[in-house]
Design a protein around this motif. Structure first.
Motif, PDB file in Angstrom:
ATOM      1  N   THR A   1      11.139 -10.723  -8.948  1.00  0.00           N
ATOM      2  CA  THR A   1      10.368  -9.491  -8.815  1.00  0.00           C
ATOM      3  C   THR A   1       9.546  -9.229 -10.073  1.00  0.00           C
TER       4      THR A   1
ATOM      5  N   ASP B   1       7.962  -5.919 -11.980  1.00  0.00           N
ATOM      6  CA  ASP B   1       7.958  -4.461 -11.980  1.00  0.00           C
ATOM      7  C   ASP B   1       6.725  -3.923 -12.694  1.00  0.00           C
TER       8      ASP B   1
ATOM      9  N   GLY C   1      12.793  -3.431 -13.688  1.00  0.00           N
ATOM     10  CA  GLY C   1      13.365  -3.085 -12.397  1.00  0.00           C
ATOM     11  C   GLY C   1      14.065  -1.744 -12.449  1.00  0.00           C
TER      12      GLY C   1
ATOM     13  N   LYS D   1      11.311   2.798  -5.489  1.00  0.00           N
ATOM     14  CA  LYS D   1      10.314   1.773  -5.798  1.00  0.00           C
ATOM     15  C   LYS D   1       9.791   1.118  -4.520  1.00  0.00           C
TER      16      LYS D   1
ATOM     17  N   TRP E   1       7.896  -2.208  -3.144  1.00  0.00           N
ATOM     18  CA  TRP E   1       7.612  -3.595  -3.500  1.00  0.00           C
ATOM     19  C   TRP E   1       6.707  -4.207  -2.442  1.00  0.00           C
TER      20      TRP E   1
ATOM     21  N   CYS F   1       6.129  -4.610  -7.860  1.00  0.00           N
ATOM     22  CA  CYS F   1       6.353  -3.179  -7.641  1.00  0.00           C
ATOM     23  C   CYS F   1       5.005  -2.465  -7.748  1.00  0.00           C
TER      24      CYS F   1
ATOM     25  N   THR G   1       6.208   3.478  -8.310  1.00  0.00           N
ATOM     26  CA  THR G   1       7.521   4.038  -8.629  1.00  0.00           C
ATOM     27  C   THR G   1       7.434   5.545  -8.503  1.00  0.00           C
TER      28      THR G   1
END
Length: 492
Positions: A76, A78, A84, A111, A113, A120, A123
């Protein structure tokens, strides 16, 4: 009367009553911590992409993602410090078409994604810890609920170029009056929002045309559980003919007509879960085997359920004509495993995860930026060290979408498959399960996580003397009493 009920169940507490409610929640939390040392564990969760592109396991604050099409792990990216989540993930869900994955939890963050790159893209900050999330079927709204009983909605707009425009400011949809919300779902026809809570209630709210203006109309309640409601789901795929199913801490799975609030059937799981040992609490009283998770097959007629005392899966089938839940099979795993979450894939296979990660209690004091960074780093370290066991259960008999009309049981329909036969093989398992290979760790962590969640959701029972003592300590009564005494002389 209807307008009064709507007012009671939608408005937020205020003033002294809010202080009293918050103090009672803190007292409950203290009692939970005193009652169980497993308070610092959180269960592992699993989610599958609607089109089988990937599978996601959340352990603690970490996400473990495996690309099923290319047979590779996914990392991932972020938008904040590339770290994260900074706290335990309590909920994760794919949007209907799989364009987004939403995750939320104890760090008070929701979040979004993008599932093409798992970047991401947004948020959103919540004022309280998040306990449940869901997307609307039109994919234009995300709803999430916090532990104070408030449900929020976030608007999502997709531009003609395919870009996502997500409103960063959530809007309050409705509230549950200071009760932890445990489940959140949208009805298939998009007319209602179903929300369940710790206080035994399932609320059916009208889904408005403009959700960002609030959902002020309560359609009905589904009342019948005698302990907390842990999860809700929909059986049936035909619009207008779906039924609601719920599981709870009273050892029952219940079938509802959610549009009228009528209870059609109650399936008691107690006798099916006795294989896992004693049902006695520490005080010698008989305890219940809570339902801790449910998933519905793509056909819409088969239900898989997890119980805290069952080292396996319960499988039920819904007879839509008789409006009954029919027992199909109790599948026990060969290894000593305590499942914490499950989901069906497109082919009708059941993906089960068992495991947990340690949590970090940040307390109620305001943290400095340095303390927040340290806590987030520690949470990620806990998630990396945690072990989660992944098991796949495959259907051995083809079940067509019309089989539920007969509700016939022809023996065992499901069996767990060997690790060597898992799609993705050892590479998938090592990605989702973690580096540790000690199954005992995952089993103990899962048991601790289940006990922790049960303690969190169970309402404490008080004797008459205890209730009277708690009344005397209520902040609103003390405040009113002090005001009264200051204005009027003491009388005998």
């Amino acid at each position: 009367m209807g307008s009064l009920l709507n007012f009671i169940f939608t408005c937020k507490p205020f003033g002294d009553l809010e202080v009293a409610a918050m103090e009672e929640e803190r007292e409950d939390d203290c009692a939970i911590q005193h009652h169980s040392s497993s308070n610092s564990m959180a269960p592992a969760l699993i989610a599958l992409h609607p089109h089988a592109h990937c599978v996601v396991v959340a352990v603690g604050a970490g996400l473990r993602i495996f690309d099923l099409k290319n047979n590779i792990p996914i990392t991932t990216k972020d938008d904040i410090k590339h770290i994260g989540h900074g706290g335990v993930i309590r909920a994760l869900k794919f949007e209907k078409e799989g364009k987004f994955l939403a995750t939320a939890g104890d760090d008070k963050k929701v979040k979004f994604w993008n599932t093409r790159s798992f970047q991401c893209i947004k948020t959103i900050h919540s004022s309280k810890k998040v306990s449940a999330i869901t997307f609307s079927h039109c994919s234009q709204y995300l709803m999430f609920a916090d532990k104070f009983g408030v449900v929020y909605v976030v608007a999502i707009k997709i531009t003609e170029e395919g870009d996502e425009n997500i409103n960063p400011e959530p809007v309050q949809l409705f509230g549950h009056c200071c009760s932890i919300i445990t489940g959140l779902e949208c009805s298939p026809e998009m007319k209602f929002v179903i929300s369940s809570d710790r206080d035994f209630k399932i609320r059916v709210s009208d889904f408005p045309k403009e959700p960002t203006l609030g959902a002020h109309e309560i359609h009905t309640f589904c009342l019948g559980h005698t302990n907390f409601v842990s999860c809700v789901a929909f059986l049936g795929k035909d619009e207008g003919k779906a039924l609601l199913v719920s599981g709870g801490g009273d050892s029952t799975i219940r079938l509802w007509d959610y549009q009228t609030g009528n209870l059609h059937d109650t399936f008691v799981i107690t006798m099916l879960t006795e294989q896992s040992g004693s049902c006695e609490e520490s005080n010698g009283t008989k305890s219940t085997a809570s339902v801790v998770g449910m998933a519905v097959a793509p056909s819409g007629s088969v239900l898989a359920a997890l119980s805290e005392r069952l080292e396996g899966v319960l499988l039920l089938r819904c007879d839509f004509l008789a409006k009954k839940l029919i027992f199909m099979q109790k599948l026990l795993f060969e290894e000593h495993t305590c499942p914490t979450s499950l989901q069906f894939d497109q082919a009708g296979n059941i993906w089960v995860v068992a495991g947990a990660a340690a949590t970090i209690d940040l307390g109620d004091h305001v943290l400095t930026p340095e303390e927040i960074t340290m806590a987030e780093t520690k949470a990620q370290a806990f998630s990396l060290a945690a072990f989660a066991r992944v098991i796949i259960v495959r259907s051995t008999v083809a079940i067509s979408p019309t089989d539920h009309l007969h509700a016939r049981v022809d023996g065992s329909h499901y069996a767990s498959i060997q690790d060597k036969d898992v799609p993705g093989g050892e590479r998938l398992l090592s990605t989702l399960q973690g580096s540790q290979a000690d199954l005992t760790i995952a089993m103990c962590a899962a048991e601790a996580a289940k006990l922790s969640m049960k303690n969190l959701l169970s309402k404490r029972q008080f004797s008459f003397e205890q209730r009277e003592l708690r009344k005397c300590k209520r902040s609103d009564r003390i405040l009113k009493g002090s005001k009264h005494n200051s204005l009027q002389p003491e009388t005998l």
